[in-house]
Scaffold this active site. Structure first.
Site, PDB file in Angstrom:
ATOM      1  N   ARG A 140       0.228  -1.679   4.776  1.00  0.00           N
ATOM      2  CA  ARG A 140       1.494  -2.402   4.683  1.00  0.00           C
ATOM      3  C   ARG A 140       1.824  -3.123   5.989  1.00  0.00           C
ATOM      4  O   ARG A 140       2.999  -3.362   6.302  1.00  0.00           O
ATOM      5  CB  ARG A 140       2.593  -1.403   4.290  1.00  0.00           C
ATOM      6  CG  ARG A 140       3.515  -1.915   3.204  1.00  0.00           C
ATOM      7  CD  ARG A 140       4.297  -0.799   2.554  1.00  0.00           C
ATOM      8  NE  ARG A 140       3.546  -0.187   1.480  1.00  0.00           N
ATOM      9  CZ  ARG A 140       3.447   1.138   1.271  1.00  0.00           C
ATOM     10  NH1 ARG A 140       4.064   1.980   2.068  1.00  0.00           N
ATOM     11  NH2 ARG A 140       2.741   1.589   0.268  1.00  0.00           N
ATOM     12  N   ASP A 169      -8.175   0.223   1.954  1.00  0.00           N
ATOM     13  CA  ASP A 169      -7.711  -0.990   1.273  1.00  0.00           C
ATOM     14  C   ASP A 169      -8.277  -2.240   1.953  1.00  0.00           C
ATOM     15  O   ASP A 169      -8.599  -2.224   3.140  1.00  0.00           O
ATOM     16  CB  ASP A 169      -6.179  -1.057   1.298  1.00  0.00           C
ATOM     17  CG  ASP A 169      -5.551  -0.018   0.367  1.00  0.00           C
ATOM     18  OD1 ASP A 169      -6.201   0.376  -0.614  1.00  0.00           O
ATOM     19  OD2 ASP A 169      -4.395   0.374   0.634  1.00  0.00           O
ATOM     20  N   CYS A 227      -3.413  -0.127   8.596  1.00  0.00           N
ATOM     21  CA  CYS A 227      -2.197   0.006   7.772  1.00  0.00           C
ATOM     22  C   CYS A 227      -2.211  -0.958   6.579  1.00  0.00           C
ATOM     23  O   CYS A 227      -2.324  -2.169   6.742  1.00  0.00           O
ATOM     24  CB  CYS A 227      -0.958  -0.277   8.614  1.00  0.00           C
ATOM     25  SG  CYS A 227       0.586  -0.198   7.651  1.00  0.00           S
ATOM     26  N   LYS A 257      -4.028   3.401  -8.479  1.00  0.00           N
ATOM     27  CA  LYS A 257      -5.120   4.218  -7.950  1.00  0.00           C
ATOM     28  C   LYS A 257      -6.129   4.537  -9.048  1.00  0.00           C
ATOM     29  O   LYS A 257      -5.758   5.014 -10.107  1.00  0.00           O
ATOM     30  CB  LYS A 257      -4.556   5.511  -7.375  1.00  0.00           C
ATOM     31  CG  LYS A 257      -3.604   5.260  -6.212  1.00  0.00           C
ATOM     32  CD  LYS A 257      -2.923   6.541  -5.768  1.00  0.00           C
ATOM     33  CE  LYS A 257      -1.917   6.283  -4.679  1.00  0.00           C
ATOM     34  NZ  LYS A 257      -0.694   5.596  -5.164  1.00  0.00           N
ATOM     35  N   ASP A 306      -7.331   2.185  -4.458  1.00  0.00           N
ATOM     36  CA  ASP A 306      -6.104   1.533  -4.914  1.00  0.00           C
ATOM     37  C   ASP A 306      -6.537   0.102  -5.262  1.00  0.00           C
ATOM     38  O   ASP A 306      -6.919  -0.671  -4.378  1.00  0.00           O
ATOM     39  CB  ASP A 306      -5.034   1.573  -3.814  1.00  0.00           C
ATOM     40  CG  ASP A 306      -3.643   1.737  -4.396  1.00  0.00           C
ATOM     41  OD1 ASP A 306      -3.432   1.302  -5.547  1.00  0.00           O
ATOM     42  OD2 ASP A 306      -2.768   2.283  -3.706  1.00  0.00           O
ATOM     43  N   ARG A 341       7.286   6.416 -12.176  1.00  0.00           N
ATOM     44  CA  ARG A 341       7.561   6.706 -10.770  1.00  0.00           C
ATOM     45  C   ARG A 341       7.597   5.436  -9.930  1.00  0.00           C
ATOM     46  O   ARG A 341       6.974   4.436 -10.288  1.00  0.00           O
ATOM     47  CB  ARG A 341       6.533   7.687 -10.200  1.00  0.00           C
ATOM     48  CG  ARG A 341       5.079   7.286 -10.371  1.00  0.00           C
ATOM     49  CD  ARG A 341       4.231   8.567 -10.417  1.00  0.00           C
ATOM     50  NE  ARG A 341       2.806   8.308 -10.318  1.00  0.00           N
ATOM     51  CZ  ARG A 341       2.051   7.907 -11.339  1.00  0.00           C
ATOM     52  NH1 ARG A 341       2.604   7.662 -12.521  1.00  0.00           N
ATOM     53  NH2 ARG A 341       0.764   7.711 -11.176  1.00  0.00           N
ATOM     54  N   CYS A 355      -1.157   2.878  12.634  1.00  0.00           N
ATOM     55  CA  CYS A 355      -2.559   2.996  12.218  1.00  0.00           C
ATOM     56  C   CYS A 355      -3.120   1.585  12.095  1.00  0.00           C
ATOM     57  O   CYS A 355      -2.511   0.726  11.440  1.00  0.00           O
ATOM     58  CB  CYS A 355      -2.660   3.682  10.860  1.00  0.00           C
ATOM     59  SG  CYS A 355      -1.745   5.232  10.729  1.00  0.00           S
ATOM     60  N   CYS A 361       7.152   3.153  12.226  1.00  0.00           N
ATOM     61  CA  CYS A 361       6.399   4.406  12.259  1.00  0.00           C
ATOM     62  C   CYS A 361       6.389   4.942  13.688  1.00  0.00           C
ATOM     63  O   CYS A 361       6.687   4.209  14.644  1.00  0.00           O
ATOM     64  CB  CYS A 361       4.955   4.180  11.821  1.00  0.00           C
ATOM     65  SG  CYS A 361       4.787   3.810  10.066  1.00  0.00           S
ATOM     66  N   ARG A 406       5.239   0.293 -10.120  1.00  0.00           N
ATOM     67  CA  ARG A 406       3.962  -0.039 -10.727  1.00  0.00           C
ATOM     68  C   ARG A 406       3.661   0.828 -11.942  1.00  0.00           C
ATOM     69  O   ARG A 406       3.167   0.345 -12.951  1.00  0.00           O
ATOM     70  CB  ARG A 406       2.831   0.112  -9.703  1.00  0.00           C
ATOM     71  CG  ARG A 406       1.493  -0.055 -10.326  1.00  0.00           C
ATOM     72  CD  ARG A 406       0.283  -0.037  -9.421  1.00  0.00           C
ATOM     73  NE  ARG A 406       0.489  -0.200  -8.021  1.00  0.00           N
ATOM     74  CZ  ARG A 406       0.608  -1.357  -7.394  1.00  0.00           C
ATOM     75  NH1 ARG A 406       0.571  -2.476  -8.088  1.00  0.00           N
ATOM     76  NH2 ARG A 406       0.767  -1.388  -6.097  1.00  0.00           N
ATOM     77  N   TYR A 407       3.912   2.119 -11.808  1.00  0.00           N
ATOM     78  CA  TYR A 407       3.640   3.070 -12.892  1.00  0.00           C
ATOM     79  C   TYR A 407       4.928   3.301 -13.674  1.00  0.00           C
ATOM     80  O   TYR A 407       6.014   3.236 -13.105  1.00  0.00           O
ATOM     81  CB  TYR A 407       3.176   4.408 -12.306  1.00  0.00           C
ATOM     82  CG  TYR A 407       1.924   4.344 -11.471  1.00  0.00           C
ATOM     83  CD1 TYR A 407       0.670   4.254 -12.063  1.00  0.00           C
ATOM     84  CD2 TYR A 407       1.995   4.401 -10.078  1.00  0.00           C
ATOM     85  CE1 TYR A 407      -0.478   4.230 -11.286  1.00  0.00           C
ATOM     86  CE2 TYR A 407       0.853   4.381  -9.294  1.00  0.00           C
ATOM     87  CZ  TYR A 407      -0.382   4.290  -9.901  1.00  0.00           C
ATOM     88  OH  TYR A 407      -1.515   4.265  -9.137  1.00  0.00           O
TER      89      TYR A 407
HETATM   90  C1  LIG Z   1       0.499   5.809  -4.808  1.00  0.00           C
HETATM   91  C2  LIG Z   1       1.637   5.239  -5.517  1.00  0.00           C
HETATM   92  C3  LIG Z   1       2.470   6.053  -6.297  1.00  0.00           C
HETATM   93  C4  LIG Z   1       2.233   7.529  -6.458  1.00  0.00           C
HETATM   94  O1  LIG Z   1       1.041   7.779  -7.146  1.00  0.00           O
HETATM   95  P1  LIG Z   1       0.564   9.276  -7.447  1.00  0.00           P
HETATM   96  O2  LIG Z   1      -0.807   9.133  -8.017  1.00  0.00           O
HETATM   97  O3  LIG Z   1       1.556   9.853  -8.415  1.00  0.00           O
HETATM   98  O4  LIG Z   1       0.579  10.025  -6.156  1.00  0.00           O
HETATM   99  C5  LIG Z   1       3.514   5.450  -6.951  1.00  0.00           C
HETATM  100  N1  LIG Z   1       3.740   4.134  -6.852  1.00  0.00           N
HETATM  101  C6  LIG Z   1       2.962   3.322  -6.121  1.00  0.00           C
HETATM  102  C7  LIG Z   1       3.247   1.872  -6.077  1.00  0.00           C
HETATM  103  C8  LIG Z   1       1.882   3.862  -5.417  1.00  0.00           C
HETATM  104  O5  LIG Z   1       1.102   3.060  -4.664  1.00  0.00           O
END
Ligand SMILES: *Cc1c(COP(=O)(O)O)cnc(C)c1O
Length: 391
Positions: free
Chosen positions: A145, A304, A143, A348, A341, A127, A140, A136, A123-124
């Site tokens: 997911r 969520d 959850c 986020k 989120d 990362r 929870c 798990c 998404r980002y």
């Molecule tokens: C939460 C998340 C991350 C990590 O986000 P940070 O703000 O760096 O902790 C990376 N990818 C996805 C899809 C996420 O939901």
């Protein structure tokens, strides 16, 4: 309310052996025994707790939605005399989970549409989230997911391992990989080591994280051997998931200490949950206890919009109010970032109390944590005043 209303929670207890008086210490401390003896069925639950109609009906419907399972360690934290027990509500299903709300979704953070390879959410820009298992230690009820976690629903997690590693090797913009699932620490040491070794060998991957609730649900899994293996992959961070101070037992504190001693920085992610931890007193006790366990509060999540979560969700203003009650009033390290989120997949988004009363080009009018007001002159003015033409 006084500052220390919840102070009795700032002690560390061990609930063992609780409902399992016959167990030997070596079995109790064995993660495999804990997993084999999870409380999963209606019969097992009824033999240990007096269930409400809502719970009984909820348990009967988990077979196709999200399995029920609770490790003996975590189960012992449930107060059998308290129908509103904050531990119970996190793991014992209720019929409300099957109720439908138009705003709810099966994939509330839009992950499935952000997967370049099945099992890898990108998404980002820098990362990725790598889903390495669908199981798990305990489940929870909120959850995010649940569509793929626990293996009972129609949708399955089908991580394409080789394609995922190749994508990461060929995508140099990715510098941070977050392992999640399911719970990555449920994999064997050997399996996890293979995954970490492959990621660690990719030159542009600078940073690896693991998201896990195992230290809370199954502290017995955090063995010295696991810690010795993990510390070969630094910089490695772990995000744990704790929602209530009662979860931080002696065993959990010691497990987190072993991870910290292995040089692993620990962050905590908690989810704001109705009548579980949606009060300043509970959150304050939680964050203080986390610091005692060497884990820094990282995120506080608005719950969520997962299907069947209405009974556990709170107003977003509650989260902001909690942050406002912590910031300035206690150690800065103890204050998490409250986030939503974004529904549908925007990532986020931080929500903060507003400390800016007003601002203009020349100054910003602020209030502090006590409500006292302050003016901070903007640097632009100062710069202008110093220019020769302004004299
Ligand atoms: C939460 C998340 C991350 C990590 O986000 P940070 O703000 O760096 O902790 C990376 N990818 C996805 C899809 C996420 O939901």
């Amino acid at each position: 309310m006084t500052k220390f209303d919840y102070d009795e929670e700032i002690t560390f207890n061990s609930p063992a052996p609780g409902h399992w008086p016959e167990v030997s210490a070596s079995d109790w401390n064995d993660a495999k025994w804990q997993l084999k003896n999870r409380v999963q069925t209606l019969e097992e639950l009824e033999s240990k707790l007096e269930l409400s109609e809502e719970e009984r009906a909820g348990i009967l419907l988990t077979g196709t939605k999200l399995a029920a399972a609770v490790t003996p360690h975590f189960f012992n934290l449930i107060d059998p005399k308290d129908p509103d027990c904050p531990i119970r509500k996190q793991v014992i299903p209720r019929i409300e989970e099957t109720w439908e709300n138009p705003e709810e979704m099966s994939d509330p953070c839009g992950e499935d549409s952000h997967m370049p390879v099945p099992g890898l959410v990108h998404r980002y820009p820098d990362r990725v989230l790598f889903l390495v298992t669908d199981r798990c230690a305990s489940y929870c009820r909120y959850c995010t997911r649940s569509r793929v976690v626990s293996g009972v629903s129609d949708q399955k997690l089908e991580t394409q391992w080789e394609a995922a590693f190749e994508y990461l090797e060929n995508t140099p913009t990715v510098r941070d990989v977050l392992l999640s699932g399911g719970d990555p620490l449920l994999l064997s040491d050997g399996r996890l080591e293979k995954i970490l070794t492959r990621l660690h060998a990719i030159p542009h991957i600078q940073f690896i994280r693991i998201g896990s609730r195992i230290p809370i649900f199954l502290p017995q899994r955090i063995t010295p051997e696991l810690c010795d293996m993990l510390k070969k992959f630094h910089p490695l961070f772990i995000s744990i998931h704790s929602n209530h101070p009662r979860e931080l037992t002696c065993e959990v504190r010691d497990a987190l200490g072993r991870l910290a001693d292995a040089g692993i920085p620990l962050g905590n992610q908690s989810v704001l949950l109705k009548d579980i931890n949606d009060s300043l007193d509970v959150q304050r006790a939680l964050v203080h206890k986390l610091l005692l366990c060497r884990a820094r509060p990282y995120y506080l999540y608005q719950c969520d919009l997962i299907d069947g979560s209405a009974h556990l969700r709170t107003a977003t203003s509650k989260g902001v109010e909690i942050i406002e009650g912590l910031r300035g009033h206690t150690t800065g390290y103890a204050v998490p970032q409250f986030v939503i989120d974004a529904p549908g997949g925007g990532g986020k988004i931080p929500l903060n109390p507003n400390y800016v009363v007003s601002d203009n080009d020349s100054e910003v009018h602020l209030r502090n944590y006590e409500g006292r007001e302050f003016l901070y002159p903007e640097v632009a003015d100062l710069g202008k005043a110093l220019l020769p033409s302004n004299r």
